[in-house]
Design a protein around this motif. Structure first.
Motif, PDB file in Angstrom:
ATOM      1  N   ASN A 299      12.865  64.512  62.279  1.00  0.00           N
ATOM      2  CA  ASN A 299      12.232  65.258  63.372  1.00  0.00           C
ATOM      3  C   ASN A 299      11.099  64.472  64.021  1.00  0.00           C
ATOM      4  O   ASN A 299      11.015  64.389  65.239  1.00  0.00           O
ATOM      5  CB  ASN A 299      11.722  66.612  62.874  1.00  0.00           C
TER       6      ASN A 299
ATOM      7  N   ARG B 298       2.393  74.306  57.849  1.00  0.00           N
ATOM      8  CA  ARG B 298       3.247  74.485  59.030  1.00  0.00           C
ATOM      9  C   ARG B 298       2.524  75.387  60.028  1.00  0.00           C
ATOM     10  O   ARG B 298       1.706  76.214  59.658  1.00  0.00           O
ATOM     11  CB  ARG B 298       4.578  75.116  58.642  1.00  0.00           C
ATOM     12  N   ASP B 299       2.881  75.204  61.299  1.00  0.00           N
ATOM     13  CA  ASP B 299       2.286  76.071  62.319  1.00  0.00           C
ATOM     14  C   ASP B 299       3.140  77.328  62.469  1.00  0.00           C
ATOM     15  O   ASP B 299       4.086  77.563  61.707  1.00  0.00           O
ATOM     16  CB  ASP B 299       2.092  75.328  63.649  1.00  0.00           C
ATOM     17  N   LYS B 300       2.820  78.142  63.465  1.00  0.00           N
ATOM     18  CA  LYS B 300       3.492  79.439  63.650  1.00  0.00           C
ATOM     19  C   LYS B 300       4.988  79.318  63.871  1.00  0.00           C
ATOM     20  O   LYS B 300       5.755  80.192  63.472  1.00  0.00           O
ATOM     21  CB  LYS B 300       2.860  80.193  64.825  1.00  0.00           C
ATOM     22  N   ASP B 301       5.436  78.234  64.518  1.00  0.00           N
ATOM     23  CA  ASP B 301       6.874  78.082  64.776  1.00  0.00           C
ATOM     24  C   ASP B 301       7.607  77.351  63.644  1.00  0.00           C
ATOM     25  O   ASP B 301       8.796  77.055  63.749  1.00  0.00           O
ATOM     26  CB  ASP B 301       7.133  77.407  66.126  1.00  0.00           C
ATOM     27  N   GLY B 302       6.915  77.067  62.545  1.00  0.00           N
ATOM     28  CA  GLY B 302       7.546  76.439  61.390  1.00  0.00           C
ATOM     29  C   GLY B 302       7.492  74.928  61.378  1.00  0.00           C
ATOM     30  O   GLY B 302       7.950  74.303  60.425  1.00  0.00           O
ATOM     31  N   SER B 303       6.954  74.319  62.419  1.00  0.00           N
ATOM     32  CA  SER B 303       6.841  72.859  62.463  1.00  0.00           C
ATOM     33  C   SER B 303       5.646  72.414  61.625  1.00  0.00           C
ATOM     34  O   SER B 303       4.627  73.105  61.559  1.00  0.00           O
ATOM     35  CB  SER B 303       6.634  72.374  63.899  1.00  0.00           C
TER      36      SER B 303
END
Length: 180
Positions: A75, A97-102
């Motif tokens: 990624n 991880r951030d809110k979107d899972g990244s």
């Protein structure tokens, strides 16, 4: 160490091997951190550049791990290169991880663990100076996109080949081995 090997493990290994070779392409030589010049680089970075301290939290390191600033995966496509590695303690090597899972970038991670904005700026500058000194390639968006496309291809084709090998084995087992 992996205790259960999956197709994803082999696919990730293919991607990391490719990103290692690209890092070595830009470096102009091998970068094996376990021996030779690569080990000398890692020792210098760990001991001289970062003083045997974690690049993020500045804690003393008994058992430092190698942290790839730009993550060493399909990624982010961080290269295995002296300018992309820093010594790290085990807790800091587990990025949130951030809110979107990244996963957080190394800068976001550094900010999230920093207690003081001045310390954050000081460590960030030290890491940026390290990246620049080691001549980590400043890839264009086109180059990053090309790496991502190749990494995705390697990942999916490795998993596909593993699945095909499993099916081949099952067929051989069913038609030859079990007929004896």
């Amino acid at each position: 160490m992996t205790t259960y090997n999956t197709g994803s493990d082999s696919a990730n290994t293919s991607v990391r091997a490719f990103l290692t070779k690209i890092g070595e392409f830009y470096l102009g030589r091998s970068f094996n951190t376990a021996s030779g010049k690569g080990k000398e680089d890692w020792t210098r970075i760990r001991e001289k550049v970062f003083g045997s301290k974690c690049a993020y939290c500045n804690s003393d390191l008994e058992k430092p791990t190698i942290e790839h600033l730009v993550m060493f995966n399909r990624n982010a496509c961080g290269l295995h290169h002296p300018g992309n590695i820093v010594p790290c303690c085990k807790p800091c090597n587990k990025r949130e991880r951030d809110k979107d899972g990244s996963y957080l970038t190394w800068e976001e991670h550094l900010l999230s663990i920093s207690q003081d904005i001045n310390e954050f700026r000081k460590r960030k500058k030290k890491i940026f100076d390290h990246i620049k000194f080691e001549n980590y390639p400043n890839l264009t968006e086109d180059e990053k996109n090309a790496l991502k496309a190749i990494c995705e291809h390697l990942y999916s084709s490795t998993k596909t080949e593993l699945d095909k090998a499993l099916e081949l084995y099952k067929n051989i087992d069913k038609t030859l081995v079990n007929k004896r």
